[in-house]
Design a protein around this motif. Sequence first.
Motif, short mmCIF file in Angstrom:
data_model
loop_
_atom_site.label_atom_id
_atom_site.label_comp_id
_atom_site.label_asym_id
_atom_site.label_seq_id
_atom_site.Cartn_x
_atom_site.Cartn_y
_atom_site.Cartn_z
N ALA A 1 0.83 -1.20 0.00
CA ALA A 1 0.00 0.00 0.00
C ALA A 1 0.87 1.26 0.00
CB ALA A 1 -0.91 0.00 1.23
N VAL A 2 0.42 2.26 -0.75
CA VAL A 2 1.06 3.57 -0.75
C VAL A 2 -0.01 4.63 -0.57
CG1 VAL A 2 2.98 2.87 -2.23
CG2 VAL A 2 0.89 3.77 -3.27
N LYS A 3 0.42 5.83 -0.20
CA LYS A 3 -0.52 6.94 -0.09
C LYS A 3 -0.99 7.37 -1.46
CE LYS A 3 2.68 9.07 2.13
NZ LYS A 3 3.50 10.08 2.82
N GLY A 4 -2.26 7.74 -1.54
CA GLY A 4 -2.79 8.26 -2.78
C GLY A 4 -2.88 7.19 -3.84
N MET A 5 -2.51 7.61 -5.05
CA MET A 5 -2.61 6.69 -6.19
C MET A 5 -1.46 5.69 -6.22
SD MET A 5 -4.00 9.11 -9.24
CE MET A 5 -5.57 9.95 -9.08
N GLY A 6 -1.70 4.59 -6.95
CA GLY A 6 -0.73 3.51 -6.96
C GLY A 6 0.38 3.63 -7.95
N GLU A 7 0.36 4.66 -8.79
CA GLU A 7 1.38 4.78 -9.85
C GLU A 7 2.80 4.80 -9.29
OE1 GLU A 7 4.25 6.21 -12.51
OE2 GLU A 7 3.53 7.43 -10.82
N PRO A 8 3.08 5.53 -8.18
CA PRO A 8 4.44 5.51 -7.62
C PRO A 8 4.88 4.11 -7.20
CG PRO A 8 3.19 7.34 -6.74
CD PRO A 8 2.22 6.49 -7.47
N LEU A 9 3.92 3.28 -6.75
CA LEU A 9 4.26 1.90 -6.37
C LEU A 9 4.65 1.09 -7.59
CD1 LEU A 9 4.35 -0.53 -4.44
CD2 LEU A 9 1.88 -0.78 -4.77
N VAL A 10 3.85 1.21 -8.65
CA VAL A 10 4.12 0.46 -9.88
C VAL A 10 5.45 0.87 -10.49
CG1 VAL A 10 3.28 -0.02 -12.21
CG2 VAL A 10 1.65 0.13 -10.33
N SER A 11 5.75 2.16 -10.44
CA SER A 11 7.00 2.66 -11.04
C SER A 11 8.20 2.50 -10.13
CB SER A 11 6.84 4.13 -11.42
OG SER A 11 6.57 4.92 -10.25
N GLY A 12 7.97 2.04 -8.88
CA GLY A 12 9.07 1.82 -7.96
C GLY A 12 9.64 3.08 -7.34
N LYS A 13 8.88 4.17 -7.32
CA LYS A 13 9.38 5.45 -6.82
C LYS A 13 9.26 5.56 -5.30
CE LYS A 13 8.26 7.92 -11.10
NZ LYS A 13 7.41 8.98 -11.71
N VAL A 14 8.41 4.76 -4.68
CA VAL A 14 8.22 4.84 -3.23
C VAL A 14 8.31 3.45 -2.61
CG1 VAL A 14 6.74 6.89 -3.40
CG2 VAL A 14 5.70 4.61 -3.43
N GLN A 15 8.59 3.47 -1.31
CA GLN A 15 8.62 2.22 -0.54
C GLN A 15 7.23 2.01 0.06
OE1 GLN A 15 11.23 0.22 -0.32
NE2 GLN A 15 10.27 -1.27 1.03
N PRO A 16 6.55 0.93 -0.23
CA PRO A 16 5.18 0.75 0.27
C PRO A 16 5.15 0.15 1.67
CG PRO A 16 5.76 -1.09 -1.12
CD PRO A 16 6.96 -0.18 -1.14
N ASP A 17 4.03 0.34 2.35
CA ASP A 17 3.72 -0.50 3.50
C ASP A 17 3.46 -1.90 2.97
OD1 ASP A 17 3.88 1.67 5.13
OD2 ASP A 17 1.79 1.67 5.77
N ARG A 18 3.89 -2.90 3.72
CA ARG A 18 3.75 -4.28 3.25
C ARG A 18 3.17 -5.14 4.37
NH1 ARG A 18 7.10 -8.93 1.87
NH2 ARG A 18 6.66 -9.58 -0.26
N TYR A 19 2.14 -5.90 4.03
CA TYR A 19 1.46 -6.74 5.00
C TYR A 19 1.43 -8.18 4.48
CZ TYR A 19 -0.49 -2.07 5.93
OH TYR A 19 -0.65 -0.73 6.15
N LEU A 20 1.75 -9.13 5.36
CA LEU A 20 1.59 -10.55 5.05
C LEU A 20 0.45 -11.08 5.91
CD1 LEU A 20 5.31 -11.79 4.93
CD2 LEU A 20 3.88 -10.96 3.07
N ILE A 21 -0.54 -11.70 5.27
CA ILE A 21 -1.76 -12.09 5.95
C ILE A 21 -2.18 -13.49 5.50
CG2 ILE A 21 -4.18 -11.47 6.38
CD1 ILE A 21 -3.36 -8.65 5.26
N ASN A 22 -2.59 -14.32 6.45
CA ASN A 22 -3.23 -15.58 6.09
C ASN A 22 -4.67 -15.27 5.72
OD1 ASN A 22 -4.80 -18.07 6.28
ND2 ASN A 22 -2.95 -18.98 7.15
N GLY A 23 -4.98 -15.40 4.45
CA GLY A 23 -6.28 -14.98 3.95
C GLY A 23 -7.42 -15.87 4.37
N PHE A 24 -7.13 -17.12 4.75
CA PHE A 24 -8.21 -18.05 5.07
C PHE A 24 -8.52 -18.09 6.57
CE2 PHE A 24 -6.35 -19.39 1.07
CZ PHE A 24 -7.47 -19.42 0.27
N SER A 25 -7.50 -17.82 7.39
CA SER A 25 -7.74 -17.73 8.83
C SER A 25 -7.88 -16.28 9.27
CB SER A 25 -6.60 -18.40 9.61
OG SER A 25 -5.38 -17.69 9.41
N GLU A 26 -7.66 -15.33 8.33
CA GLU A 26 -7.75 -13.89 8.59
C GLU A 26 -6.86 -13.51 9.77
OE1 GLU A 26 -11.73 -12.48 8.86
OE2 GLU A 26 -12.35 -13.35 6.94
N ARG A 27 -5.58 -13.82 9.60
CA ARG A 27 -4.61 -13.53 10.64
C ARG A 27 -3.44 -12.75 10.04
NH1 ARG A 27 -0.36 -16.81 12.64
NH2 ARG A 27 -1.07 -18.44 11.23
#
Length: 849
Positions: free
Chosen positions: A184-210
């Motif tokens: 996740a990045v602030k605002g629009m995602g274009e800076p993330l796609v272009s590699g201009k910013v460091q995103p927040d990163r979350y690892l989640i078990n999607g089936f146990s919601e943890r």
Amino acid sequence: MKWLEEIQKNDLQDVGKKAFELSRLKRADFPVPDGFVITCSTCKEMFSERSRSRNSMKSKKLIRENMIPEQIFEKILSEFRKLGFPVAVRSSAVEEDRQGASFAGQYQTVLNVGGEKDLFQAIKSCFNSQFSEQVQEYARRNKISGDALSLSVFIQKQIRPDASGVLFTVNPVTGNDQEMVVEAVKGMGEPLVSGKVQPDRYLINGFSERILTKFLCADPAERLTQPGEGVASKIIQRTGSLLDDNVLYDLVRMAVKIQALYGCPQDIEWAVENRKIHILQARPITAMGYQGVKGEWTTADFRDGGVSSEVVTPFMWSLYERVFESAMYAYLKEIRLIPKTNNTRWSNVFFGRPYWNVGAVKKILARMPGFNERNFDQDLGIEITYEGDGVVTPLTPLGLLRAIPVMVTLKRMYFHQHLKTQKAIINFKHYLNSFKAKNLLNMKDGDLEALFEDLVCHRHVELETAYFKTIFNTANARLEFKAVFDKANKKGASFEYLPLITALRPLKPVIPLFKLWKISRHVRRDPKAMHVLETGGIDKIFAHPTLGKALKNFIKKYGHHSTRELDLRIPRWSEDPTFIIETLQAYAKLEDENNPQALVAVNRSIYESELKKSRRFFSGFRHIQRERFMKKLKNVRFHTWYKEEVRDWSTRVYSLIRRVSLEVGRRLMQRDILDQEDHIFYLPYPEVISIFRDKNPDPQAIRRRIEANKAYMLSFRHFENPNEIGQRWQYRNDRMEKRPGTRARYQGIPCSSGETTGVVRVIRDIGEADKLQAGDILVTRFTDPGWTPLFPLISGVITETGGILSHAAVIAREYGVPAVLAVQNATGNLADGQRVILDGNKGEVQILC
């Protein structure tokens, strides 16, 4: 022009993949921003043919300067005004967002278009991007003709997000199928796609919601500028995590549903505005790494008619895993290849399909003198990634001395395990006779519970353990024989392997086919019966005095089979005889020359000819070598036959388990614990026993577990998982773009001798079997024992999985049907109607036209 809600199933070629899939998501009630599509055909009308030449810079200039026809101009403006500004103008190509070639980031997107003047320039920019060098080069790399590209332009309401980013429903680096990655990045995602910013990163078990981990970026407050007519700037103040846990969980739940909708891992673009989530795109993950998978794992012998042929239910896997783990450990301990204490995990589930630990098994077998890794892999159809023979254990005096206890034990194991297996079969026959007298509907709950527990915990374990150990003995018998076979050929014998392991004793899976063929001959001689078979429904067919009686006897004896025998959700033939009726209808159209028993008899002469050759080679002073060769040949032939024999009894056990389980499910449904009786198969069997025994279970908690397990299964039902997984194998999505008429040659494993030329018929599921015509070459991912009746209809078999000892290979050899197995992506590279040469001697498939 079409609004997202108006796009139909047959509109893909005119709206492009991106718009088509967003329409599908919107119609499935996912929060997709509104938008409309300027279709491919309208775009072609907007830009003249001469201006769309892909080869001259002058033509691109003409595109930029081209005047849009007035009628189209006014229509676009009208739709744009309904949508309101700002908008995003996006390319939507027919060829994008598919497995192996996503075209991610290749086409133009123009954001924050705030006025009518900018709108048409953005439309032209997006349309023109298909001619860019980067798009053309990407297409060439993926074997797609640049001339075949077709593009629509998609105009969508612009979101002004507080945060945006991407979500991978499977970790694309580690290959963890329950770990979602959110960036996740602030605002629009274009800076993330272009590699201009460091995103927040979350690892989640999607089936146990943890939430597993959070990596938060420490960026300061930032002004988000959004250029465009009439669009204001927006200040976004950073305070802690960009996404609070509630929004994160909502996003993950939505991603689980999207993955379940498509049935394969998804790369999802999303945005959050005022805590409301918007889905901007969803496409398959096209490149997967498996760095998190330790060791080496394979579906070999699990897939061809096995438990990995489809996503496995928790119920089925709980049965299978328990027996496989104990049987593998016990077998290796009994032949003295592992110590009494061993903590190796022998099986696991990845992407909803079971794998077994081939790395650990090879490491153990490599202690035996004469072990050859290539022979082992080729037998099972395991992808080979090394040069030469791989790991080879030489026959040294010291090695042979150390191996003597193992070889002596293994020799005894063949004999003693056969006795144990025979005992297990006799015990089950007695159990089967007593079972026939039971009335499940009238049983008390306590008696039904006892019956269920005895069946799954004792009867199944005894017979299935015997079956697994028979499989292990068959593999060892094959390796032992292959060693003496290769040694003889090195001395000039020129033996052919496949004829020596064909023409076995009558196979149990083949006998129903002979019986069905016999019924078809009687039908051909009775015009009235033939008319009923061709025109009547199932009830009318079974009501016919002679035909109905024959079919009832057939079902009574062989009704325990089904089209997917290790999927307990699938009805057995006794419950749904549709497949048998359709197969009988096909048989009735065949002439007597297609008699399967006659084909088997021809194979016998081929075997006897090769056997005489071997006896001649070992004549004279080679008496000892001949005895050794013949003994090991006899052993591998017996076990190859016996494995199929025991498998049929295993199929009977699963048929009983299905019957009893459905009755347990029916009673749990009566107690308002399950919504449907077959939902029992979405729970492991120990949990079923516990729930049935519990007088006051929690129905809501049980339903949540069922829904989570169903979601996991649905998530991977269309995913073409790699047959091998682990650090040795890198995932390759090498779907080659082959058009009918293109000459190409594909290599697989030769599994049944002979050469044939015929028409390709791609069957991805048994439900498509009615496409088969007499003489077709069957192309499929894998077969199932329930498919055996199809073999008299075909002239050859090509599968994506399997090896010399797999079910498809054994049955093909019995019928003398040439077979090439383990042809990578055969169902993708070959198309219905193509003519091919199938060479079962060399393992080659060549497209003619």
